[in-house]
Design a protein around this motif. Structure first.
Motif, PDB file in Angstrom:
ATOM      1  N   THR A 153      42.707   0.736 134.396  1.00 40.31           N
ATOM      2  CA  THR A 153      43.517   0.241 133.285  1.00 40.31           C
ATOM      3  C   THR A 153      44.539   1.272 132.845  1.00 40.31           C
ATOM      4  O   THR A 153      44.248   2.465 132.798  1.00 40.31           O
ATOM      5  N   LYS A 154      45.729   0.804 132.498  1.00 41.63           N
ATOM      6  CA  LYS A 154      46.724   1.677 131.878  1.00 41.63           C
ATOM      7  C   LYS A 154      46.310   1.886 130.427  1.00 41.63           C
ATOM      8  O   LYS A 154      45.901   0.948 129.745  1.00 41.63           O
ATOM      9  N   VAL A 155      46.416   3.123 129.987  1.00 41.20           N
ATOM     10  CA  VAL A 155      46.003   3.484 128.631  1.00 41.20           C
ATOM     11  C   VAL A 155      47.163   4.202 127.945  1.00 41.20           C
ATOM     12  O   VAL A 155      47.809   5.063 128.538  1.00 41.20           O
TER      13      VAL A 155
ATOM     14  N   LEU B 279      42.216  14.450 132.099  1.00 47.26           N
ATOM     15  CA  LEU B 279      42.990  13.206 132.076  1.00 47.26           C
ATOM     16  C   LEU B 279      44.491  13.460 131.967  1.00 47.26           C
ATOM     17  O   LEU B 279      45.280  12.530 132.041  1.00 47.26           O
ATOM     18  N   GLY B 280      44.875  14.706 131.764  1.00 41.65           N
ATOM     19  CA  GLY B 280      46.293  15.031 131.623  1.00 41.65           C
ATOM     20  C   GLY B 280      46.858  14.658 130.264  1.00 41.65           C
ATOM     21  O   GLY B 280      48.050  14.427 130.121  1.00 41.65           O
TER      22      GLY B 280
ATOM     23  N   ALA C  58      43.479   5.101 133.816  1.00 38.54           N
ATOM     24  CA  ALA C  58      42.093   5.566 133.870  1.00 38.54           C
ATOM     25  C   ALA C  58      41.563   5.335 135.283  1.00 38.54           C
ATOM     26  O   ALA C  58      41.161   4.235 135.624  1.00 38.54           O
ATOM     27  N   GLU C  59      41.581   6.364 136.104  1.00 39.62           N
ATOM     28  CA  GLU C  59      41.262   6.219 137.522  1.00 39.62           C
ATOM     29  C   GLU C  59      39.836   6.586 137.896  1.00 39.62           C
ATOM     30  O   GLU C  59      39.378   6.252 138.979  1.00 39.62           O
TER      31      GLU C  59
ATOM     32  N   GLU D 237      32.782   9.843 130.914  1.00 36.97           N
ATOM     33  CA  GLU D 237      33.048  10.059 129.492  1.00 36.97           C
ATOM     34  C   GLU D 237      33.896  11.307 129.355  1.00 36.97           C
ATOM     35  O   GLU D 237      33.573  12.347 129.929  1.00 36.97           O
ATOM     36  N   TYR D 238      34.967  11.189 128.588  1.00 39.89           N
ATOM     37  CA  TYR D 238      35.922  12.274 128.415  1.00 39.89           C
ATOM     38  C   TYR D 238      36.042  12.602 126.933  1.00 39.89           C
ATOM     39  O   TYR D 238      36.221  11.711 126.107  1.00 39.89           O
TER      40      TYR D 238
END
Length: 132
Positions: A67-69, A87-88, A101-102, A106-107
C-alpha cells in the motif's frame, strides 16, 4: 570565565527545553487522542498531531503490504519531527512523507527532535504495522 560558562549553559538549557515548550499556534483545545485517517484507492493517509511530549495516538497505525502510505505531521505544541530510517521516513510539519509499505513488520516512528527530559522525549513514538 565562570560567568560566561554559566551564561552559555543557561542559554543551551533554555533552547533545549523550548523545543517542546513552544507552540506553533495558540490553542486551549483538549488533546486529541486519535489519528486522522483517510483511505483512497491508492492507499492510506495518516495525520499525526504532536503535542508536548506525546503524539496524538496511543494506538498503532495499520496498513497492508504494498500500500502507498502518506503521513502528515501537525505540531500543536512545540516543534517535533518523526523519523524511521528503515522506512525512509524523515517527516517535518511542512513536508509529508510518502512511501510504499513493501515489507511486513512493526516499525517504530519516533520524534527525532530532542525535546524536554530524556524520558519524556523517548515516550514520543507511535507504531506503524504493515500486514499481509
Amino acid at each position: 570565565m565562570r560567568i560566561v560558562g554559566l551564561f552559555l549553559l543557561t542559554g543551551a538549557l533554555t533552547l533545549g527545553l523550548a523545543a517542546c515548550g513552544g507552540t506553533d499556534e495558540a490553542t486551549t483545545a483538549p488533546k486529541d487522542k486519535t489519528v486522522e485517517t483517510s483511505t483512497t484507492a491508492d492507499g492510506n493517509e495518516f495525520t499525526i498531531t504532536a503535542n508536548n511530549w506525546e503524539f496524538s495516538s496511543d494506538k498503532e497505525l495499520v496498513v497492508k503490504k504494498g500500500t502507498k502510505v502518506k503521513i502528515n505531521l501537525v505540531n500543536k505544541e512545540g516543534m517535533h519531527t518523526i523519523n524511521n530510517k528503515e522506512l525512509g521516513i524523515d517527516l517535518t510539519a511542512n513536508a509529508p512523507s510518502e512511501f510504499t509499505a513493501e515489507k511486513t513488520g512493526e516499525y517504530e516512528l519516533k520524534c527525532s527532535t530532542v525535546c524536554g527530559a530524556a524520558e519524556d522525549h523517548e515516550a514520543m513514538k507511535i507504531t506503524l504495522k504493515v500486514i499481509d
